[in-house]
Write a protein that holds these residues in place. Structure first.
Motif, PDB file in Angstrom:
ATOM      1  N   ASP A 161     -15.091  -5.501  -2.549  1.00 35.82           N
ATOM      2  CA  ASP A 161     -14.036  -5.938  -1.631  1.00 35.82           C
ATOM      3  C   ASP A 161     -13.463  -7.269  -2.125  1.00 35.82           C
ATOM      4  OD1 ASP A 161     -14.824  -3.767  -0.213  1.00 35.82           O
ATOM      5  OD2 ASP A 161     -15.517  -4.861   1.564  1.00 35.82           O
TER       6      ASP A 161
ATOM      7  N   TRP B  42       0.861  -1.192   0.000  1.00 32.28           N
ATOM      8  CA  TRP B  42       0.000   0.000   0.000  1.00 32.28           C
ATOM      9  C   TRP B  42       0.889   1.230   0.000  1.00 32.28           C
ATOM     10  CZ3 TRP B  42      -4.511   1.943  -1.056  1.00 32.28           C
ATOM     11  CH2 TRP B  42      -4.895   3.193  -0.515  1.00 32.28           C
TER      12      TRP B  42
ATOM     13  N   ASP C  25     -10.807   1.150  -4.129  1.00 29.68           N
ATOM     14  CA  ASP C  25      -9.346   1.333  -4.053  1.00 29.68           C
ATOM     15  C   ASP C  25      -8.709   1.315  -5.450  1.00 29.68           C
ATOM     16  OD1 ASP C  25      -9.504   1.401  -1.324  1.00 29.68           O
ATOM     17  OD2 ASP C  25      -8.499  -0.520  -0.966  1.00 29.68           O
TER      18      ASP C  25
ATOM     19  N   TRP D 256      -2.634   0.615  -4.204  1.00 27.06           N
ATOM     20  CA  TRP D 256      -1.962  -0.673  -4.049  1.00 27.06           C
ATOM     21  C   TRP D 256      -0.980  -0.896  -5.197  1.00 27.06           C
ATOM     22  CZ3 TRP D 256      -2.752  -3.197   0.390  1.00 27.06           C
ATOM     23  CH2 TRP D 256      -3.927  -2.952   1.102  1.00 27.06           C
TER      24      TRP D 256
ATOM     25  N   ARG E  17      -3.975  -9.701   1.426  1.00 25.59           N
ATOM     26  CA  ARG E  17      -4.327  -8.342   1.880  1.00 25.59           C
ATOM     27  C   ARG E  17      -5.746  -7.991   1.445  1.00 25.59           C
ATOM     28  NH1 ARG E  17       0.182  -4.758   2.944  1.00 25.59           N
ATOM     29  NH2 ARG E  17      -1.458  -3.523   3.923  1.00 25.59           N
ATOM     30  N   GLN E  18      -6.419  -7.306   2.336  1.00 28.99           N
ATOM     31  CA  GLN E  18      -7.795  -6.900   2.044  1.00 28.99           C
ATOM     32  C   GLN E  18      -7.802  -5.627   1.195  1.00 28.99           C
ATOM     33  OE1 GLN E  18     -11.009  -8.330   3.287  1.00 28.99           O
ATOM     34  NE2 GLN E  18     -11.491  -7.073   1.501  1.00 28.99           N
ATOM     35  N   ILE E  19      -8.373  -5.715   0.013  1.00 28.96           N
ATOM     36  CA  ILE E  19      -8.536  -4.532  -0.848  1.00 28.96           C
ATOM     37  C   ILE E  19     -10.015  -4.160  -0.803  1.00 28.96           C
ATOM     38  CG2 ILE E  19      -8.455  -3.770  -3.271  1.00 28.96           C
ATOM     39  CD1 ILE E  19      -5.940  -5.451  -3.578  1.00 28.96           C
ATOM     40  N   ARG E  20     -10.300  -2.862  -0.661  1.00 31.84           N
ATOM     41  CA  ARG E  20     -11.689  -2.412  -0.522  1.00 31.84           C
ATOM     42  C   ARG E  20     -12.232  -1.870  -1.841  1.00 31.84           C
ATOM     43  NH1 ARG E  20     -13.519  -4.708   3.901  1.00 31.84           N
ATOM     44  NH2 ARG E  20     -12.112  -4.427   5.661  1.00 31.84           N
ATOM     45  N   ALA E  21     -13.540  -1.999  -2.022  1.00 35.21           N
ATOM     46  CA  ALA E  21     -14.195  -1.435  -3.219  1.00 35.21           C
ATOM     47  C   ALA E  21     -13.815   0.038  -3.333  1.00 35.21           C
ATOM     48  CB  ALA E  21     -15.707  -1.572  -3.086  1.00 35.21           C
TER      49      ALA E  21
ATOM     50  N   HIS F  62     -14.100  -8.245  -9.817  1.00 39.94           N
ATOM     51  CA  HIS F  62     -13.663  -7.349  -8.740  1.00 39.94           C
ATOM     52  C   HIS F  62     -12.815  -6.162  -9.194  1.00 39.94           C
ATOM     53  CE1 HIS F  62     -14.609 -11.079  -6.501  1.00 39.94           C
ATOM     54  NE2 HIS F  62     -15.054 -10.224  -5.610  1.00 39.94           N
TER      55      HIS F  62
END
Ligand code: HEM
Length: 407
Positions: A304, A43, A316, A54, A310-314, A71
């Motif tokens: 998401d 990040w 990003d 990212w 790693r968590q990527i969010r809507a 996604h």
């Protein structure tokens, strides 16, 4: 003769991976290696007014993003330069920044333009062009490989594909050189906007003139096709011609100049090429893996999703780095070795998935024609001055490579 300093992974917090200056003035191999090993889904925090994003560096994760249409989307832009600066004005209009059903249908139309007949035709004139340019360069002795050789190869091929009149070709070359990258760190952005607008206007006029015409050149195909029962609107027409030009010209030039530099810096591989020890198709793939004319792909997460743990969010912004994935040691043995006999060689130079480069055949034909021409006509290549790298975070290549070719 490469004199660029190596960017230090220990200073990662100060590096801006979206900065054209970073890519023009530094070697980033150590940074990519560090990220692949320690922080593969990295990040990059916000810098001033620039939002965070990212940076994905491992082959497997890049592969996941490219293939996951559910996604990741391109409609906010497909490169950091647009994603971080308000989006892409051609969103939903130009193929490369269109998602979903519309993308698939317009892609189907454009695909017809790369018919076997058209590619055979281009292939023939391509080798003639390359041989002619190399013979001129040999006669001159000292020349600039970027300006005198590479810059004249892809534009000719793409102009054949679009059937651009001969008299307009030089004008378009000058414009494309300014549309996406710059030879200088401080070139004002207005230069690039003006160049883009002029290219769009040019195609608007050409497409208008070809409405109702018959022919299998790309402009005629686009000007006369129907998608969902309707013709493409003027904006789609202009943007897709522009997309072919921009996608096809500068990338190819950088692949060719980068290949020439790689042959200079790896004399054993130059000898292997000259001696006929390597198959030209295999050598072409390695030249493409090595030169990475498109450094990264940009996407926006549309929901998401987890990548590499790693968590990527809507919402990003996500960048996948071809320059890193093509050197992933878990996929390519000795990735920092330029090896013209490398096989298998499933690089991401043309991306992957639904936006896989439409012009990949043509890109491959261009690099192959240059390798073939060099092998037959040139016995020695020497670098005679420092190369100049372009200022761009998306395109990667040289605006100047002074060389001397010997017959
Ligand atoms: C897409 C690279 C040559 C037309 C792409 C993408 C890459 C790429 C990486 C994917 C962008 C993304 O995922 O967001 C290259 C390289 C080339 C080359 C390295 C030369 C060595 C060409 C040529 C043409 C072309 C010769 C056309 C004449 C396109 C188009 C797309 C595309 C239309 C968009 C495809 C889609 O979105 O469905 N190219 N390209 N490219 N390229 Fe190329």
């Amino acid at each position: 003769m490469t004199t660029r300093p190596i960017a230090d992974p220990a200073a990662l917090d100060e590096l801006d991976l979206a900065s054209p200056t970073l890519h023009a003035e530094h070697e980033l191999g150590a940074v990519w290696r560090h990220l692949r090993t320690h922080d593969p889904v990295y990040w990059q925090p916000p810098r001033g007014t620039q939002r965070g994003f990212w940076a994905i560096t491992r082959y497997a994760d890049v592969n996941q993003v490219y293939q996951d249409k559910a996604h990741f989307g391109v409609e906010n832009g497909n490169a950091l330069a647009t994603l971080l600066h308000g989006g892409d004005s051609a969103s939903g209009v130009m193929l490369a920044v269109t998602d979903g059903d519309r993308h698939d249908k317009v892609r189907g139309v454009l695909k017809k333009g790369f018919s076997k007949r058209m590619l055979d035709l281009i292939g023939h004139s391509l080798q003639e062009t390359v041989d002619g340019l190399l013979l001129d360069a040999l006669e001159k002795g000292d020349c600039d490989a970027a300006r005198d050789v590479s810059s004249n190869v892809p534009l000719g091929a793409i102009c054949d594909l679009l059937e651009i009149p001969d008299g307009d070709r030089k004008y378009l070359l000058d414009l494309t050189a300014h549309a996406w990258s710059s030879d200088y760190a401080d070139e004002p952005p207005e230069e690039s906007w003006v160049a883009k607008n002029e290219i769009l206007l040019y195609f608007s006029r050409l497409a208008k003139a070809r409405r109702g015409a018959t022919g299998d050149d790309m402009v005629t195909l686009l000007a006369n096709c129907h998608v969902d029962g309707l013709p493409l609107n003027q904006a789609e027409l202009m943007a897709n011609c522009y997309g072919l030009m921009i996608g096809g010209d500068e990338t190819g030039r950088h692949a060719i100049t980068g290949t020439i530099l790689a042959l200079i810096e790896n004399p054993d591989q130059w000898r292997a090429l000259k001696n006929g020890d390597v198959d030209l198709a295999t050598a072409t793939e390695e030249a493409l893996r090595w030169t990475v004319p498109s450094l990264h792909g940009g996407r926006t997460a549309t929901a998401d999703v987890v990548v590499g743990g790693r968590q990527i969010r809507a919402g990003d912004v996500v960048s996948v780095w071809i320059s890193s994935a093509n050197r992933d040691e878990t996929v390519f043995a000795g990735p920092d070795r330029f090896d013209l006999a490398r096989t298998p060689n499933h690089h991401f130079t043309f991306a992957y998935g639904s936006h896989y480069c439409l012009g990949h055949y043509l890109g491959r034909m261009e690099v192959r024609a240059v390798l073939d021409g060099l092998r037959r006509l040139v016995s020695r290549i020497e670098q005679t001055g420092d190369e100049k790298w372009i200022y761009s975070s998306i395109l990667h290549g040289m605006s100047s490579l002074p060389v001397k070719f010997t017959a």
